[in-house]
Design an enzyme around this catalytic site. Structure first.
Site, PDB file in Angstrom:
ATOM      1  N   ALA A  29      28.435  36.588  92.473  1.00 46.38           N
ATOM      2  CA  ALA A  29      27.414  35.782  93.136  1.00 46.38           C
ATOM      3  C   ALA A  29      27.759  35.689  94.609  1.00 46.38           C
ATOM      4  O   ALA A  29      28.918  35.874  95.010  1.00 46.38           O
ATOM      5  CB  ALA A  29      27.344  34.377  92.522  1.00 46.38           C
ATOM      6  N   ASP A  47      23.140  27.963  85.651  1.00 39.43           N
ATOM      7  CA  ASP A  47      22.099  28.982  85.475  1.00 39.43           C
ATOM      8  C   ASP A  47      21.038  28.637  84.435  1.00 39.43           C
ATOM      9  O   ASP A  47      20.002  29.305  84.379  1.00 39.43           O
ATOM     10  CB  ASP A  47      22.740  30.319  85.086  1.00 39.43           C
ATOM     11  CG  ASP A  47      23.675  30.858  86.148  1.00 39.43           C
ATOM     12  OD1 ASP A  47      23.547  30.441  87.316  1.00 39.43           O
ATOM     13  OD2 ASP A  47      24.535  31.706  85.812  1.00 39.43           O
ATOM     14  N   CYS A  96      34.929  52.049  50.503  1.00 37.93           N
ATOM     15  CA  CYS A  96      35.700  50.930  49.957  1.00 37.93           C
ATOM     16  C   CYS A  96      36.018  51.162  48.485  1.00 37.93           C
ATOM     17  O   CYS A  96      35.270  51.810  47.751  1.00 37.93           O
ATOM     18  CB  CYS A  96      34.932  49.624  50.142  1.00 37.93           C
ATOM     19  SG  CYS A  96      33.452  49.454  49.126  1.00 37.93           S
ATOM     20  N   ALA A  99      28.039  33.728  98.383  1.00 27.23           N
ATOM     21  CA  ALA A  99      28.747  32.499  98.758  1.00 27.23           C
ATOM     22  C   ALA A  99      27.910  31.252  98.488  1.00 27.23           C
ATOM     23  O   ALA A  99      28.462  30.182  98.199  1.00 27.23           O
ATOM     24  CB  ALA A  99      29.140  32.569 100.237  1.00 27.23           C
ATOM     25  N   ALA A 113      33.282  32.533  85.615  1.00 25.75           N
ATOM     26  CA  ALA A 113      34.552  33.046  86.112  1.00 25.75           C
ATOM     27  C   ALA A 113      35.752  32.336  85.501  1.00 25.75           C
ATOM     28  O   ALA A 113      36.771  32.969  85.199  1.00 25.75           O
ATOM     29  CB  ALA A 113      34.598  32.911  87.634  1.00 25.75           C
ATOM     30  N   GLU A 115      27.012  53.918  51.780  1.00 26.87           N
ATOM     31  CA  GLU A 115      27.042  55.034  50.842  1.00 26.87           C
ATOM     32  C   GLU A 115      25.964  54.897  49.777  1.00 26.87           C
ATOM     33  O   GLU A 115      25.292  55.872  49.408  1.00 26.87           O
ATOM     34  CB  GLU A 115      28.419  55.126  50.181  1.00 26.87           C
ATOM     35  CG  GLU A 115      29.553  55.441  51.134  1.00 26.87           C
ATOM     36  CD  GLU A 115      30.219  54.199  51.713  1.00 26.87           C
ATOM     37  OE1 GLU A 115      31.431  54.258  51.968  1.00 26.87           O
ATOM     38  OE2 GLU A 115      29.531  53.164  51.899  1.00 26.87           O
TER      39      GLU A 115
END
Length: 339
Positions: free
Chosen positions: A164, A202, A78, A166, A267, A55
């Protein structure tokens, strides 16, 4: 609402979205000032903690044109003195006669602004329940509601549900437009969370990067959950926050001001967040690919029956090149905690 106010709200929401990720623990609020002729004359957003609120920024841009005008704000102004003064007082002192706000402030410390404004002669408009578009505030409001950072579970999967193949290969399930969206989204989060399994498999950087390889100006905190050692030479070795478990991570992040975090993998960690009832929003990037077998999104069963499935409300569906992004909100009643 008047047509000029709806246009101002769009400008305020855009300003809010632009600063998301930079204001925590304060909310990323946007505001716009409409003058007596119906023109938007000032737009502002909350600055980083300790700086002016939305504001005040919008009033500063509007100057004297704010007198007699309307303030359109994504969150109830506020009525609290902290590191800055109350926005309610600033609005009255600037001569604002009407305030429209999209979301009610659930913060017990800063709330109550609408009542104070009415008591001081300002017309206040707020549709009940919250019906005006201000989605940028949703994670912050959820965080205030649950007393921990709001958690978005993000994953990319093939159409038959695998993150992903196998053999473990996962780059790239989705195309460049989806990946571009992921990086832009990272730049508006307080933190990104992964497990040690993802780090070891990764070697991610967890940064928010532009197409040219450069980094966005705002970078999220990089958080790893788990106790396995990160080998020297990995991108996150010595460059991330480490926590042993989900509960500790969320507690420490909350205490240090984080309100909006992204869980990206893997996962086992995703299953842990679901089991803990600690998922608030979902981002599912779906690629038009089929594998037939591979690594699933969750590293364990959530339920043995369809009736116990983890459910969320779909809030948006977007096409990103060949891929589709499905976004959703988890209702409070469906959480594992039962609250």
């Amino acid at each position: 609402m008047r047509p000029a106010e709806l246009a101002a709200l769009s400008a305020a929401e855009a300003a809010s979205a632009a600063v998301r990720g930079t204001t925590s623990p304060n909310p990323p609020v946007g505001a716009a000032i409409v003058d007596v002729a119906g023109n938007t004359v000032g737009v502002g957003a909350t600055r980083p903690a300790g700086g002016p609120h939305a504001e005040v920024m919008a009033l500063s841009e509007a100057g004297e044109r704010a007198r007699g005008g309307t303030a359109v704000v994504t969150l109830e102004p506020c009525n609290h003195t902290g590191r800055t003064g109350p926005c309610t007082h600033a609005l009255v002192e600037a001569g604002i006669t009407r305030v429209v706000f999209a979301r009610r402030d659930a913060n017990s410390v800063a709330g109550g602004g609408a009542e104070w404004l009415r008591d001081n002669g300002v017309e206040v408009v707020h549709p009940e329940p919250d019906q005006l578009p201000a989605p940028t505030l949703d994670p912050w409001l959820r965080a205030i509601e649950v007393g921990r950072p709001a958690v978005t579970l993000k994953f990319a999967q093939t159409l038959d549900g695998f993150t992903a193949a196998a053999d473990g290969t996962s780059q790239w399930i989705t195309g460049p437009e989806a990946r571009r969206t992921v990086h832009a989204d990272r730049a508006h989060r307080d933190a990104i969370i992964v497990g040690t399994g993802t780090v070891l498999a990764d070697n991610p950087r967890l940064t928010a990067r532009r197409d040219d390889g450069g980094e966005y100006g705002h970078q999220p905190r990089r958080v790893v959950i788990g106790t396995r050692e990160i080998p020297a030479g990995h991108h996150l070795a010595g460059a991330c926050e480490r926590y042993p478990d989900i509960a500790t991570a969320l507690s420490k992040l909350w205490e240090s001001g984080a309100r909006d975090v992204l869980v990206e993998g893997g996962a086992g960690l995703a299953a842990g967040f679901v089991a803990a009832g600690a998922v608030d929003f979902v981002q599912a990037y779906l690629a038009p690919k089929l594998l037939g077998a591979g690594h699933p999104v969750l590293g364990g069963a959530v339920t043995e029956t369809l009736y116990g499935a983890f459910e969320f409300e779909t809030t948006a569906v977007r096409r990103l090149g060949a891929d589709v992004l499905v976004e959703g909100r988890v209702p409070r009643r469906s959480r594992a905690t039962g609250t």
